[in-house]
Design a protein around this motif. Structure first.
Motif, PDB file in Angstrom:
ATOM      1  N   ARG A 126      -7.980  46.263   3.819  1.00 27.75           N
ATOM      2  CA  ARG A 126      -8.120  47.197   2.521  1.00 27.75           C
ATOM      3  C   ARG A 126      -8.466  48.412   3.674  1.00 27.75           C
ATOM      4  NH1 ARG A 126      -7.929  45.830  -2.714  1.00 27.75           N
ATOM      5  NH2 ARG A 126      -7.840  43.667  -3.009  1.00 27.75           N
ATOM      6  N   THR A 127      -8.115  49.572   3.015  1.00 24.49           N
ATOM      7  CA  THR A 127      -8.476  50.983   3.215  1.00 24.49           C
ATOM      8  C   THR A 127      -9.717  51.189   2.411  1.00 24.49           C
ATOM      9  OG1 THR A 127      -7.263  52.065   1.307  1.00 24.49           O
ATOM     10  CG2 THR A 127      -5.982  51.730   3.366  1.00 24.49           C
ATOM     11  N   LEU A 133      -3.147  46.440   2.518  1.00 25.64           N
ATOM     12  CA  LEU A 133      -2.155  46.555   3.387  1.00 25.64           C
ATOM     13  C   LEU A 133      -1.850  45.295   4.056  1.00 25.64           C
ATOM     14  CD1 LEU A 133      -3.770  49.727   5.247  1.00 25.64           C
ATOM     15  CD2 LEU A 133      -2.051  49.838   3.425  1.00 25.64           C
ATOM     16  N   TYR A 134      -0.705  45.073   4.286  1.00 27.51           N
ATOM     17  CA  TYR A 134      -0.062  43.829   4.644  1.00 27.51           C
ATOM     18  C   TYR A 134       0.564  44.209   6.042  1.00 27.51           C
ATOM     19  CZ  TYR A 134      -0.799  42.416   0.039  1.00 27.51           C
ATOM     20  OH  TYR A 134      -1.426  42.224  -1.347  1.00 27.51           O
ATOM     21  N   ALA A 135       0.437  43.020   7.145  1.00 28.45           N
ATOM     22  CA  ALA A 135       1.259  42.971   8.167  1.00 28.45           C
ATOM     23  C   ALA A 135       1.712  41.606   8.546  1.00 28.45           C
ATOM     24  CB  ALA A 135       0.688  43.705   9.552  1.00 28.45           C
ATOM     25  N   GLY A 136       2.972  41.481   8.861  1.00 24.57           N
ATOM     26  CA  GLY A 136       3.458  40.058   9.117  1.00 24.57           C
ATOM     27  C   GLY A 136       3.778  39.288   7.962  1.00 24.57           C
ATOM     28  N   THR A 235      -1.904  47.242  13.760  1.00 21.86           N
ATOM     29  CA  THR A 235      -0.903  47.926  12.511  1.00 21.86           C
ATOM     30  C   THR A 235      -1.797  48.350  11.551  1.00 21.86           C
ATOM     31  OG1 THR A 235       0.933  46.623  13.538  1.00 21.86           O
ATOM     32  CG2 THR A 235       1.150  47.563  11.172  1.00 21.86           C
ATOM     33  N   LEU A 236      -2.643  47.344  10.996  1.00 21.11           N
ATOM     34  CA  LEU A 236      -3.414  47.800  10.044  1.00 21.11           C
ATOM     35  C   LEU A 236      -4.352  48.633  10.264  1.00 21.11           C
ATOM     36  CD1 LEU A 236      -3.934  43.919   8.614  1.00 21.11           C
ATOM     37  CD2 LEU A 236      -2.193  45.771   7.987  1.00 21.11           C
ATOM     38  N   ALA A 237      -4.899  48.663  11.316  1.00 24.30           N
ATOM     39  CA  ALA A 237      -5.828  49.620  11.836  1.00 24.30           C
ATOM     40  C   ALA A 237      -5.416  51.156  11.945  1.00 24.30           C
ATOM     41  CB  ALA A 237      -6.747  49.217  13.139  1.00 24.30           C
ATOM     42  N   ASP A 238      -4.186  51.033  12.329  1.00 28.77           N
ATOM     43  CA  ASP A 238      -3.510  52.438  12.590  1.00 28.77           C
ATOM     44  C   ASP A 238      -3.420  52.809  11.238  1.00 28.77           C
ATOM     45  OD1 ASP A 238      -3.531  52.069  15.267  1.00 28.77           O
ATOM     46  OD2 ASP A 238      -1.430  51.613  15.406  1.00 28.77           O
ATOM     47  N   ARG A 239      -3.027  52.031  10.114  1.00 28.33           N
ATOM     48  CA  ARG A 239      -2.471  52.393   8.788  1.00 28.33           C
ATOM     49  C   ARG A 239      -4.080  52.879   8.026  1.00 28.33           C
ATOM     50  NH1 ARG A 239       1.130  48.606   6.036  1.00 28.33           N
ATOM     51  NH2 ARG A 239       1.246  50.041   4.292  1.00 28.33           N
ATOM     52  N   GLY A 240      -5.122  52.764   8.563  1.00 31.87           N
ATOM     53  CA  GLY A 240      -6.546  53.080   7.895  1.00 31.87           C
ATOM     54  C   GLY A 240      -7.096  51.704   7.218  1.00 31.87           C
ATOM     55  N   LEU A 270      -6.238  46.213  22.321  1.00 30.28           N
ATOM     56  CA  LEU A 270      -5.536  47.169  21.365  1.00 30.28           C
ATOM     57  C   LEU A 270      -6.445  47.708  20.018  1.00 30.28           C
ATOM     58  CD1 LEU A 270      -2.543  44.582  20.636  1.00 30.28           C
ATOM     59  CD2 LEU A 270      -2.560  46.650  22.134  1.00 30.28           C
ATOM     60  N   VAL A 271      -7.603  47.191  19.970  1.00 30.71           N
ATOM     61  CA  VAL A 271      -8.483  47.661  18.995  1.00 30.71           C
ATOM     62  C   VAL A 271      -9.857  47.486  19.305  1.00 30.71           C
ATOM     63  CG1 VAL A 271      -9.214  47.624  16.302  1.00 30.71           C
ATOM     64  CG2 VAL A 271      -6.896  46.744  17.062  1.00 30.71           C
TER      65      VAL A 271
END
Length: 297
Positions: A126-127, A133-136, A235-240, A270-271
């Motif tokens: 979540r932002t 937010l979802y990835a995969g 991916t989620l971290a990059d999107r906030g 990566l993070v």
């Protein structure tokens, strides 16, 4: 009559229901096979859960709130559509989220990214303003890298590549053929295309058995899977999404230390600064916590 809050954790393989009193005492804790859950329409899914709930609670309990974490609800729109169909059947405040969204509340943490690597794989976060937010979660055919089905798919690809190169001495080859009950690699494609994703995932332990036997191919498959899972988090971290921690759950990553180690190492690259925790509570507890917050809202 006893007031209860209830939560469902509907995974790819199993569906678990837990209902508790306001004091936190368990009234119901049951598990069923999920069956062909993703193939059901929303009305069929909703009716199934409502029927299971009614049968499980019986006449002695009054439901006051319900939360459902559902495999296959992979966007806010899908969750909303399912919730819209389910709400009239249960007639209490209810919410539907992806099953990976149960992971962080089940851990008792206020924020973080939930990661599931079981039959499939998905990450949810979540932002700061509450957007999910979802990835995969693409399914075994297109993705689910790092999940059981994805590991077996990539192991099969590695074995078939080895065959094409005339390399037949890697331990992964023998382990995979034994799991698939095949005499040689020629039948791998046909055998896998006739199996379900759940059956594929059931073969995943052979990848780790081959790794223990020194398989370079298995090591590569596992390391690649760990990095793919870490990519979901990035991916989620990059999107906030809040990425101070990842709470990992799912039978493969929880029970296979090499995959957890590969994921943790890749995530560090990566993070940086993101901590990894393994969920020790049943994910359904997260659904109960969400239901309890609905009941007290």
């Amino acid at each position: 009559m006893t007031d209860v809050v209830a939560g469902f954790d509907v995974g790819a393989t199993k569906t678990r229901l837990r209902a508790e009193t306001p004091a936190g005492e368990a009234v119901v804790d049951l598990t069923w096979p999920s069956g062909d859950w993703r193939r059901y329409s929303y009305p069929v899914r909703a009716k199934r859960l409502a029927d299971l709930l009614e049968e499980a609670l019986g006449a002695g309990s009054t439901l006051v709130a319900l939360a459902v974490g559902a495999h296959g609800c992979d966007s806010a729109e899908q969750c909303a559509r399912f919730q819209e169909v389910l709400a009239p059947l249960v007639d209490v405040p209810c919410t539907v989220v992806n099953d990976a969204e149960l992971i962080v509340p089940a851990s008792g943490r206020p924020t973080g990214i939930g990661l599931i690597a079981g039959t499939g794989s998905i990450a949810v976060g979540r932002t700061s303003d509450g957007e999910t937010l979802y990835a995969g979660g693409w399914g075994w055919f297109l993705g689910d890298d790092g999940g059981g089905a994805g590991l077996v798919r990539e192991a099969a690809r590695a074995v078939l590549r080895a065959r094409d190169r005339g390399q037949d001495d890697d331990p992964l080859i023998g382990h995979l053929l034994q799991a698939l009950q095949l005499p040689d690699t020629a039948g791998i494609s046909t055998r896998l295309t006739t199996g379900t994703p759940e059956w594929w995932a059931g073969c995943a332990p052979v990848v780790f058995a081959a790794h223990r036997d020194g398989s370079a191919a298995a090591r590569h498959v596992i390391e690649s899977a760990g990095r793919e899972l870490a990519e979901l988090v990035r991916t989620l971290a990059d999107r906030g999404a809040s990425a101070n921690r990842v709470v990992a759950a799912g039978g493969v990553i929880v029970h296979q230390p090499p995959l957890l180690a590969a994921f943790t190492a890749a995530l560090g690259d990566l993070v940086p600064g993101c901590r990894v925790e393994v969920l020790t509570e049943p994910p359904v507890n997260g659904a109960v916590r969400l239901a309890r917050s609905l009941a007290t809202a």
